[in-house]
Design an enzyme around this catalytic site. Structure first.
Site, PDB file in Angstrom:
ATOM      1  N   HIS A  47       6.060   3.954  -0.251  1.00  0.00           N
ATOM      2  CA  HIS A  47       6.237   2.950  -1.287  1.00  0.00           C
ATOM      3  C   HIS A  47       4.924   2.777  -2.034  1.00  0.00           C
ATOM      4  O   HIS A  47       3.891   3.281  -1.591  1.00  0.00           O
ATOM      5  CB  HIS A  47       6.660   1.600  -0.675  1.00  0.00           C
ATOM      6  N   HIS A 131      -1.212   2.945  -5.239  1.00  0.00           N
ATOM      7  CA  HIS A 131      -1.280   4.129  -4.377  1.00  0.00           C
ATOM      8  C   HIS A 131      -0.052   4.205  -3.479  1.00  0.00           C
ATOM      9  O   HIS A 131       0.640   3.212  -3.279  1.00  0.00           O
ATOM     10  CB  HIS A 131      -2.537   4.089  -3.504  1.00  0.00           C
TER      11      HIS A 131
END
EC number: 3.1.4.58
Length: 179
Positions: A47, A131
């Site tokens: 995710h 990220h």
């Protein structure tokens, strides 16, 4: 001890999910890196975190969801290029990150942070660094890759997740576009 101190807590964060096909492609690419350091993040946990909340009293979750429902969204699906492999030494993680974060993503995170301010969930605000974590406890240089990372995380919603014993469970989500 008062009743409030006994209230149960959940470890929560907001994130953009990663579609199953995208998770599979990223996992295959990660496998080709032949990592010799760190613990690979389970593929189902891929995710892009928007906002980590930490431990939140269960009684606050409904109010948080109500506040977040008023967050201004981009009005369309978000696409985030994950085109840079990096090691964050202090955190000990190997990550895929965008070379350039899309302005719509930065606005969404800012608006989310503003909606959450009244809850006082954070001691010291952290700079948002988009990220996707590939490995934890990573203590080696950036690995060589035969092909550069060229992934596009496409999200049509953002989600409130609970982290429990290494597994992530969606509690609620909100569309990014006009419903």
């Amino acid at each position: 001890m008062n009743d409030e101190s006994r209230e149960p807590f959940k470890r929560l964060f907001f994130a953009l999910g990663c579609a199953p096909a995208q998770r599979k492609a990223i996992a295959q690419w990660r496998g080709a890196l032949q990592l010799r350091s760190g613990r690979p993040v389970p593929v189902e946990n891929f995710h892009l975190t928007l906002k980590f909340l930490g431990s939140v009293a269960v009684g606050q979750i409904a109010d948080i969801c109500t506040a977040v429902a008023s967050v201004r969204t981009p009005g369309a699906r978000l696409t985030v290029a994950l085109d840079r492999l990096d090691v964050w030494r202090r955190a000990g993680v190997l990550v895929l990150a965008p070379e350039q974060a899309p302005p719509a993503l930065l606005r969404l995170v800012y608006d989310l942070e503003q909606a959450l301010l009244p809850f006082g969930l954070e001691d010291a605000p952290r700079e948002f660094r988009p990220h996707l974590t590939l490995a934890r406890d990573y203590r080696a240089p950036v690995p060589e890759s035969t092909s550069p990372p060229e992934f596009f995380l496409r999200a049509d919603r953002f989600t409130l997740f609970e982290s429990h014993k290494g597994r992530y469970r969606a509690l609620a989500d909100w569309p990014l576009g006009v419903a």
